[in-house]
Write an enzyme that holds these catalytic residues in place. Structure first.
Site, PDB file in Angstrom:
ATOM      1  CD1 TRP A 172      10.881   9.834  35.897  1.00  0.00           C
ATOM      2  CD2 TRP A 172      12.547   9.585  37.489  1.00  0.00           C
ATOM      3  NE1 TRP A 172      10.737   9.779  36.746  1.00  0.00           N
ATOM      4  CE2 TRP A 172      11.972   9.822  37.435  1.00  0.00           C
ATOM      5  CE3 TRP A 172      13.925   8.998  37.358  1.00  0.00           C
ATOM      6  CZ2 TRP A 172      11.993   9.840  38.854  1.00  0.00           C
ATOM      7  CZ3 TRP A 172      14.213   9.296  38.427  1.00  0.00           C
ATOM      8  CH2 TRP A 172      13.122   9.389  39.789  1.00  0.00           C
TER       9      TRP A 172
ATOM     10  CD  GLU B  34      31.952  11.626  34.291  1.00  0.00           C
ATOM     11  OE1 GLU B  34      32.252  11.369  35.774  1.00  0.00           O
ATOM     12  OE2 GLU B  34      31.315  12.594  33.851  1.00  0.00           O
ATOM     13  CG  ASN B  35      27.022   8.597  33.688  1.00  0.00           C
ATOM     14  OD1 ASN B  35      28.308   8.812  34.428  1.00  0.00           O
ATOM     15  ND2 ASN B  35      26.178   8.897  33.610  1.00  0.00           N
TER      16      ASN B  35
ATOM     17  N   GLY C 184      20.330   8.067  33.138  1.00  0.00           N
ATOM     18  CA  GLY C 184      19.611   9.287  32.203  1.00  0.00           C
ATOM     19  C   GLY C 184      21.207  11.015  32.421  1.00  0.00           C
TER      20      GLY C 184
ATOM     21  CD  GLN D 285      25.014  15.263  33.168  1.00  0.00           C
ATOM     22  OE1 GLN D 285      24.145  15.014  32.745  1.00  0.00           O
ATOM     23  NE2 GLN D 285      25.200  15.856  34.045  1.00  0.00           N
TER      24      GLN D 285
ATOM     25  CB  SER E  96       8.963  -0.925  36.552  1.00  0.00           C
ATOM     26  OG  SER E  96       9.475  -0.072  37.472  1.00  0.00           O
TER      27      SER E  96
ATOM     28  CB  ALA F 254      22.221   7.816  44.634  1.00  0.00           C
TER      29      ALA F 254
ATOM     30  CE1 TYR G 215       9.151   7.202  34.006  1.00  0.00           C
ATOM     31  CE2 TYR G 215      10.558   7.458  32.045  1.00  0.00           C
ATOM     32  CZ  TYR G 215       9.783   6.816  33.402  1.00  0.00           C
ATOM     33  OH  TYR G 215      10.419   5.921  33.959  1.00  0.00           O
TER      34      TYR G 215
END
Length: 342
Positions: A21, A295-296, A286, A292, A151, A210, A54
């Site tokens: 997204w 890491e996540n 995302g 990134q 959702s 967030a 999207y």
């Protein structure tokens, strides 16, 4: 990477799930998007989430391209239907016409014969619920969809769907819900989560960071870092700028010592927090850069002690939003703690 059952179903999904997204086909160039998917696969992520809306289909096309050559049975692909994909009166909603046509279009863009999880992106008040449920059930029977989800549905909407499915004798039931859920936004906790846990519906939580606020990269009194989501053009900044305020950012920075104590980055702490909540099957991340993703994904398997969870609650205090009435209005409502945004 660990895997968890999706709700009460037998389907296993990676507890870190990759979504596109506001990235693929929109704010992230093709090569970077492909690199992010490769990084996800390298990290052991097997579950990928997208939607027909999207980037008006471009996100599905990019995901399909990125997964080309990957053994289809080794990944789980999820997409969604409901939000407007065109200007026509039937280019939106959950009518049988739109559900069927959107599913076929998604399969074509993704380059697959089936999707593992097909989700109603929002509730549609303009379509009889039985029409939607039967259309979804037919797609499962046709072999084009394996499991069903929703959702951002409210607890009453979910309850109605579950009850009606039982009355209609539909064998294929909802097994997944995809809500916004993070340390600050907890509006599903009073009503949606208890219902889902009782009914065996698993949560695939999106925005665990967030919109990057919980990574700690935004500092009070400073401009947004160059290249960050809040520094871009397009839709991305609309979502993140509404929550940027010194009061909020000061509190978030107080989470840094907690992250240091558990030996993880603030981003990993935020993702792990979501994964430690009861009823959550996966945290949906995302990324605009492959590092990134890496890491996540490092939050996988991290168990947070009760005292760490308690201290997080103490730090954030009254900034936490738990109003269940905001579930249905999530895309339009500004959280209370965003009132101080500059």
């Amino acid at each position: 990477m660990e895997h968890r059952h999706l709700g009460r179903s037998g389907l296993m999904i990676s507890e870190i799930t990759y979504g596109n997204w506001l990235t693929h086909g929109e704010s992230v160039a093709r090569d970077a998007a492909l690199a992010c998917v490769r990084a996800a696969l390298d990290a052991g992520i097997t579950t990928f989430d997208t939607a027909d809306v999207y980037a008006m289909g471009a996100a599905e096309e990019l995901l399909g391209e990125a997964l080309r050559g990957v053994r289809r049975e080794s990944v789980e692909i999820a997409t969604k239907v409901c939000l407007p994909t065109g200007d026509g009166p039937n280019d939106r909603g959950l009518s049988r016409k739109h559900v069927m046509e959107s599913c076929h279009a998604s399969l074509r863009r993704l380059g697959t014969d089936y999707v593992d999880l097909y989700q109603a992106h929002r509730f549609d008040d303009g379509t009889p619920l039985d029409e939607t449920l039967i259309a979804f059930d037919d797609l499962v029977r046709q072999g084009k969809v394996r499991y069903l989800g929703v959702s951002e549905w409210t607890a009453p909407q979910l309850r109605s769907a579950l009850d009606l499915a039982g009355e209609l004798g539909l064998r294929d039931r909802i097994v997944a819900n995809q809500p916004q859920y993070n340390m600050l936004w907890r509006v599903i906790e009073p009503e949606v989560l208890p219902l889902c846990r009782a009914e065996g519906i698993g949560q695939i939580a999106f925005q665990p960071l967030a919109q990057g606020v919980l990574t700690g990269k935004y500092h009070p009194g400073r401009p947004a870092p160059a290249g960050s989501r809040a520094d871009r053009d397009g839709r991305s900044p609309v979502f993140v700028r509404r929550v940027l305020g010194d009061h909020l950012l000061q509190r978030v920075q107080r989470l840094r010592p907690i992250a240091d104590e558990v030996g993880r980055s603030m981003a990993q702490l935020a993702v792990a927090w979501v994964l430690n909540r009861p009823g959550v099957c996966a945290a949906l991340i995302g990324a605009s850069r492959p590092e990134q993703v890496t890491e996540n994904a490092g939050a996988a398997g991290l168990r947070l002690p009760d005292d760490v969870l308690r201290r997080i609650d103490e730090v954030l205090g009254d900034l936490v939003d738990t109003d269940p009435g905001k579930t249905a209005r999530m895309m339009a409502v500004k959280p209370e703690w965003a009132a101080a945004a500059t």
